[in-house]
Design a protein around this motif. Structure first.
Motif, PDB file in Angstrom:
ATOM      1  N   LEU A 151      -6.229   3.505  -5.341  1.00 56.07           N
ATOM      2  CA  LEU A 151      -6.101   3.116  -6.745  1.00 56.07           C
ATOM      3  C   LEU A 151      -5.067   3.987  -7.466  1.00 56.07           C
ATOM      4  O   LEU A 151      -4.329   3.509  -8.332  1.00 56.07           O
ATOM      5  N   THR A 152      -5.014   5.265  -7.111  1.00 49.56           N
ATOM      6  CA  THR A 152      -4.032   6.165  -7.719  1.00 49.56           C
ATOM      7  C   THR A 152      -2.618   5.765  -7.331  1.00 49.56           C
ATOM      8  O   THR A 152      -1.704   5.735  -8.167  1.00 49.56           O
ATOM      9  N   GLU A 153      -2.432   5.431  -6.050  1.00 46.40           N
ATOM     10  CA  GLU A 153      -1.090   5.159  -5.536  1.00 46.40           C
ATOM     11  C   GLU A 153      -0.630   3.722  -5.779  1.00 46.40           C
ATOM     12  O   GLU A 153       0.572   3.484  -5.979  1.00 46.40           O
ATOM     13  N   GLU A 154      -1.579   2.761  -5.734  1.00 51.48           N
ATOM     14  CA  GLU A 154      -1.188   1.350  -5.732  1.00 51.48           C
ATOM     15  C   GLU A 154      -1.786   0.536  -6.885  1.00 51.48           C
ATOM     16  O   GLU A 154      -1.350  -0.593  -7.134  1.00 51.48           O
ATOM     17  N   GLY A 155      -2.798   1.092  -7.550  1.00 52.87           N
ATOM     18  CA  GLY A 155      -3.569   0.298  -8.496  1.00 52.87           C
ATOM     19  C   GLY A 155      -2.749  -0.310  -9.618  1.00 52.87           C
ATOM     20  O   GLY A 155      -2.842  -1.512  -9.889  1.00 52.87           O
ATOM     21  N   GLN A 156      -1.939   0.493 -10.282  1.00 54.02           N
ATOM     22  CA  GLN A 156      -1.211  -0.020 -11.445  1.00 54.02           C
ATOM     23  C   GLN A 156      -0.131  -1.006 -11.037  1.00 54.02           C
ATOM     24  O   GLN A 156       0.071  -2.035 -11.709  1.00 54.02           O
ATOM     25  N   SER A 157       0.576  -0.747  -9.944  1.00 45.46           N
ATOM     26  CA  SER A 157       1.617  -1.683  -9.507  1.00 45.46           C
ATOM     27  C   SER A 157       1.005  -3.013  -9.085  1.00 45.46           C
ATOM     28  O   SER A 157       1.582  -4.081  -9.348  1.00 45.46           O
ATOM     29  N   THR A 158      -0.175  -2.957  -8.444  1.00 48.44           N
ATOM     30  CA  THR A 158      -0.867  -4.197  -8.068  1.00 48.44           C
ATOM     31  C   THR A 158      -1.272  -4.974  -9.319  1.00 48.44           C
ATOM     32  O   THR A 158      -1.094  -6.196  -9.392  1.00 48.44           O
ATOM     33  N   LEU A 159      -1.812  -4.278 -10.309  1.00 46.94           N
ATOM     34  CA  LEU A 159      -2.220  -4.933 -11.552  1.00 46.94           C
ATOM     35  C   LEU A 159      -1.012  -5.526 -12.277  1.00 46.94           C
ATOM     36  O   LEU A 159      -1.076  -6.645 -12.803  1.00 46.94           O
ATOM     37  N   ASP A 160       0.092  -4.802 -12.304  1.00 40.73           N
ATOM     38  CA  ASP A 160       1.302  -5.314 -12.959  1.00 40.73           C
ATOM     39  C   ASP A 160       1.762  -6.607 -12.290  1.00 40.73           C
ATOM     40  O   ASP A 160       2.157  -7.570 -12.977  1.00 40.73           O
ATOM     41  N   ASP A 161       1.719  -6.633 -10.961  1.00 40.12           N
ATOM     42  CA  ASP A 161       2.135  -7.827 -10.224  1.00 40.12           C
ATOM     43  C   ASP A 161       1.204  -9.003 -10.512  1.00 40.12           C
ATOM     44  O   ASP A 161       1.654 -10.134 -10.726  1.00 40.12           O
ATOM     45  N   LEU A 162      -0.096  -8.747 -10.523  1.00 38.62           N
ATOM     46  CA  LEU A 162      -1.068  -9.800 -10.823  1.00 38.62           C
ATOM     47  C   LEU A 162      -0.911 -10.322 -12.251  1.00 38.62           C
ATOM     48  O   LEU A 162      -1.068 -11.520 -12.503  1.00 38.62           O
TER      49      LEU A 162
END
Length: 287
Positions: free
Chosen positions: A94-105
């Protein structure tokens, strides 16, 4: 599309949310006790937690993430948890990928994750973690410490996957370690241990809440174990030349699972056939 709240009895609830555009649906779970509440997986957005929040009221709440996949942990902002617990690898993901995944979604499907945010766990564990639960359930007091939720690391679907086992109730909240009709295998190197752990839990489980699919009894665990071991057997039969004997279709490997899929909608049939093909590819590549 709105989800469905189901009461399973004794303060236990599920909320099932369709994954529009992604196939199937996903389950979140809630255990309401007189003095506190436990939520396992907060789904896609805060609005997914509205019905849980109404049931929780002012009770202190613990949230558990079974893993860091976006459809299990983006609704935490709809609650006010006292703590959020997850495996240490979930915190890392979540620290490494969470925000970028949310931005993409948010770009691709803004309604699905409307208002969502990445809420990191404040408590992590490596192998197992015990959550003492106070209060009572169905008239049975839990203040003696006998009512607990046990978090057990069970990599296979993902490296950070865990399950939530409530021994006194015989309830397994399985995340994506158990699915109906079968799980998605991401970390195939752990498939044997995964199957073994599920089989052991299945000896004492009376109710299974899978990450995806219908709430069931221990037979769903047995079906998942059979499927996982079928994948292992297919890989071993095909080693070292998997291209020579490619007949690892779902109908050959697990006719029961194939029959269950045949009763699904056309889109879900296509989804699970793709999942099976990817499972086969991943298991053949490492075994």
């Amino acid at each position: 599309m709105e989800g469905t709240l189901k009461e399973l009895g004794g303060g236990l609830y599920t909320y099932t949310r369709p994954l529009t555009g992604y196939g199937g649906s996903v389950n979140g779970s809630l255990l309401v006790l007189p003095g506190e509440a436990l939520v396992v997986d907060t789904l896609c957005s805060p609005k997914d937690m509205d019905e849980f929040a109404a049931l929780i009221g002012s009770r202190p709440t613990t949230v558990v993430y079974t893993h860091a996949d976006w459809d299990h942990c983006l609704g935490t902002g709809g609650l006010k948890p006292e703590r959020v617990i997850a495996h240490e690898l979930t915190a890392q993901r979540l620290t490494e990928e969470g925000q970028s995944t949310l931005d993409d979604l948010t770009l691709k499907n803004p309604e699905l994750v409307s208002g969502a945010s990445v809420v990191l766990p404040d408590t992590t564990f490596r192998d197992t973690f015990t959550i003492p639960l106070s209060g009572c359930l169905d008239g049975e007091p839990g203040k003696d410490g006998s009512l607990t939720a046990e978090l057990i690391h069970m990599p296979g679907h993902t490296g950070d996957s865990c399950v939530c086992w409530i021994p006194k109730l015989g309830v397994l909240i399985a995340g994506d370690a158990v699915e109906d009709p079968f799980p998605s295998v991401t970390l195939a190197t752990n498939i044997g241990l995964w199957a073994d752990k599920l089989e052991e839990l299945g000896k004492t489980v009376s109710l299974v809440i899978p990450g995806h699919g219908n709430v069931s009894g221990p037979q769903l665990i047995a079906e998942n174990v059979r499927y996982l071991r079928g994948l292992m057997g297919a890989a071993r039969r095909n080693t070292p030349h998997p291209w020579l004997t490619p007949d690892v279709s779902l109908e050959t490997l697990d006719p029961g699972a194939a029959k269950r899929i045949s009763r699904m909608s056309r889109s879900d049939q296509a989804f699970y056939k793709d999942v099976h093909e990817e499972n086969v590819r991943r298991v053949l590549s490492v075994l």
